[in-house]
Design a protein around this motif. Structure first.
Motif, PDB file in Angstrom:
ATOM      1  N   LEU A  67      -0.947 -19.087 -18.609  1.00  0.00           N
ATOM      2  CA  LEU A  67       0.030 -19.077 -17.514  1.00  0.00           C
ATOM      3  C   LEU A  67      -0.273 -20.188 -16.509  1.00  0.00           C
ATOM      4  CD1 LEU A  67       0.412 -15.244 -16.846  1.00  0.00           C
ATOM      5  CD2 LEU A  67       1.971 -16.748 -18.092  1.00  0.00           C
ATOM      6  N   ASN A  68      -1.550 -20.385 -16.195  1.00  0.00           N
ATOM      7  CA  ASN A  68      -1.927 -21.437 -15.248  1.00  0.00           C
ATOM      8  C   ASN A  68      -1.557 -22.808 -15.783  1.00  0.00           C
ATOM      9  OD1 ASN A  68      -2.981 -19.619 -13.402  1.00  0.00           O
ATOM     10  ND2 ASN A  68      -5.065 -19.743 -14.203  1.00  0.00           N
ATOM     11  N   ALA A  69      -1.768 -23.013 -17.084  1.00  0.00           N
ATOM     12  CA  ALA A  69      -1.435 -24.313 -17.681  1.00  0.00           C
ATOM     13  C   ALA A  69       0.067 -24.560 -17.619  1.00  0.00           C
ATOM     14  CB  ALA A  69      -1.921 -24.361 -19.123  1.00  0.00           C
ATOM     15  N   LEU A  70       0.856 -23.507 -17.847  1.00  0.00           N
ATOM     16  CA  LEU A  70       2.318 -23.648 -17.775  1.00  0.00           C
ATOM     17  C   LEU A  70       2.769 -23.968 -16.351  1.00  0.00           C
ATOM     18  CD1 LEU A  70       3.342 -20.684 -20.113  1.00  0.00           C
ATOM     19  CD2 LEU A  70       3.704 -23.113 -20.579  1.00  0.00           C
ATOM     20  N   ILE A  71       2.126 -23.328 -15.374  1.00  0.00           N
ATOM     21  CA  ILE A  71       2.484 -23.585 -13.972  1.00  0.00           C
ATOM     22  C   ILE A  71       2.088 -25.004 -13.566  1.00  0.00           C
ATOM     23  CG2 ILE A  71       1.957 -22.943 -11.586  1.00  0.00           C
ATOM     24  CD1 ILE A  71       1.671 -20.034 -12.616  1.00  0.00           C
TER      25      ILE A  71
END
Length: 344
Positions: free
Chosen positions: A17-21
């Protein structure tokens, strides 16, 4: 109420999720031509030790199976699968809807195919008055939670080559299979043994996504055309590429699968200690204990899981599935409920 129904009830691992954000506002090419997807494909090739495979990212297991299998088969070809195989029982006739019959083998409780079982299908389809078996489908793990050994896959691979059959492995739960205590296969073995397989992300910590790996040169041509035609080419292909980049950048893919297996093992040990048996030996993140129906009534009030198969009038085999996100305290609570019933 805690769920042991499947391994995709939660969203995604926070690292994904952090990478997508963090990459959200970066402009990229579409349809899998973004640099994240290209980098993820190269990373997977490196992990497999094969630079010559073709890797395509799709969004889900059924979509991957129907797109790939229909692309590889001619109109009169059929696929061979265990009677419990996913393409036979849990895909709403997706393969048949593309015009290809699924021929089944009675594979027993573990759901594994063997050369002998496949040979029976070949013997029953000798000429042009019937469909021609052309592709052998297996999944690792199987629908019944079993894991193929390297020797078993090697035997199937040899048989398929000798009989001019494509060998296809569904890897929706490949992470669980490769980190199972019963496994002796490596990811790098698969390109040498099968024509096509996929690495499942949806059931191992990704929001969605499967990485299809085409190893047979004869099956690579024009595959992106088939993807587009079947609605499998995601415009924002970066979404799958970023996720697989995170899963395989370090050891996250295998760490998440190992956690799921560890939680399943802990439940299995508790069930065994309580004196209950299993429909199939518990070796993956899907386990199938046989429990009294009276106990099930109580457990269903606290936990979600599937009643799988009636064993006799008083007992039912159920399916419990753990995941990358399964909480150990939920496992402990399930085992404690069993112990409480035994001591009553």
């Amino acid at each position: 109420m805690y769920s042991f129904k499947n391994d995709y009830s939660e969203g995604a691992h926070p690292q994904i999720l952090n990478a997508l954000i963090e990459t959200n506002m970066v402009q990229e090419e579409g349809y899998g031509e973004d640099h994240y997807s290209l980098q993820a494909a190269e990373l997977l090739k490196e992990k497999m030790g094969r630079s010559d495979v073709a890797i395509h990212f799709l969004t889900g297991g059924t979509q991957t199976n129907l797109t790939a299998i229909s692309a590889f088969l001619r109109p009169h070809h059929a696929a061979i699968a265990a009677i419990t195989g996913h393409i036979n029982v849990h895909e709403t006739g997706a393969i048949e809807a593309t015009g290809h019959k699924v021929l089944t083998v009675n594979s027993g409780k573990d759901g594994k195919l063997t050369p002998a079982g496949i040979q029976e299908v070949l013997d029953a389809h000798p000429d042009e008055h019937m469909v021609k078996p052309k592709l052998v489908y297996i999944s690792d793990t199987t629908e019944n939670g079993a894991v193929y050994t390297k020797n078993e896959v090697e035997q199937l691979s040899t048989f398929c080559k000798e009989n001019y059959l494509y060998f296809y492995m569904d890897g929706a739960r490949l992470g669980s299979a490769l980190t199972s205590s019963a496994n002796d296969l490596d990811l790098s073995d698969l390109p040498n043994l099968v024509d096509v397989f996929y690495v499942g992300g949806t059931k191992n910590g990704a929001l969605l996504g499967e990485a299809l790996v085409i190893c047979n040169d004869a099956l690579k041509e024009d595959f992106r055309f088939y993807m587009k035609q079947k609605g499998a080419m995601l415009a924002k292909g970066r979404l799958t590429g970023i996720q697989f980049l995170e899963l395989f950048r370090d050891n996250l893919f295998f760490d998440l699968a190992a956690h799921a297996n560890a939680m399943a093992t802990k439940i299995s040990e508790g069930i065994d200690a309580a004196g209950y048996g299993f429909l199939t030996p518990p070796v993956s993140n899907q386990i199938f204990p046989i429990l009294p129906n009276t106990l099930l009534e109580e457990l269903h009030q606290q936990f979600n899981f599937f009643d799988w198969e009636k064993v006799d009038d008083e007992h039912t085999a159920v399916r419990l599935v753990t995941s990358w996100a399964t909480k150990e305290e939920a496992v402990d609570a399930f085992v404690e409920s069993l112990k409480k019933k035994v001591t009553e």
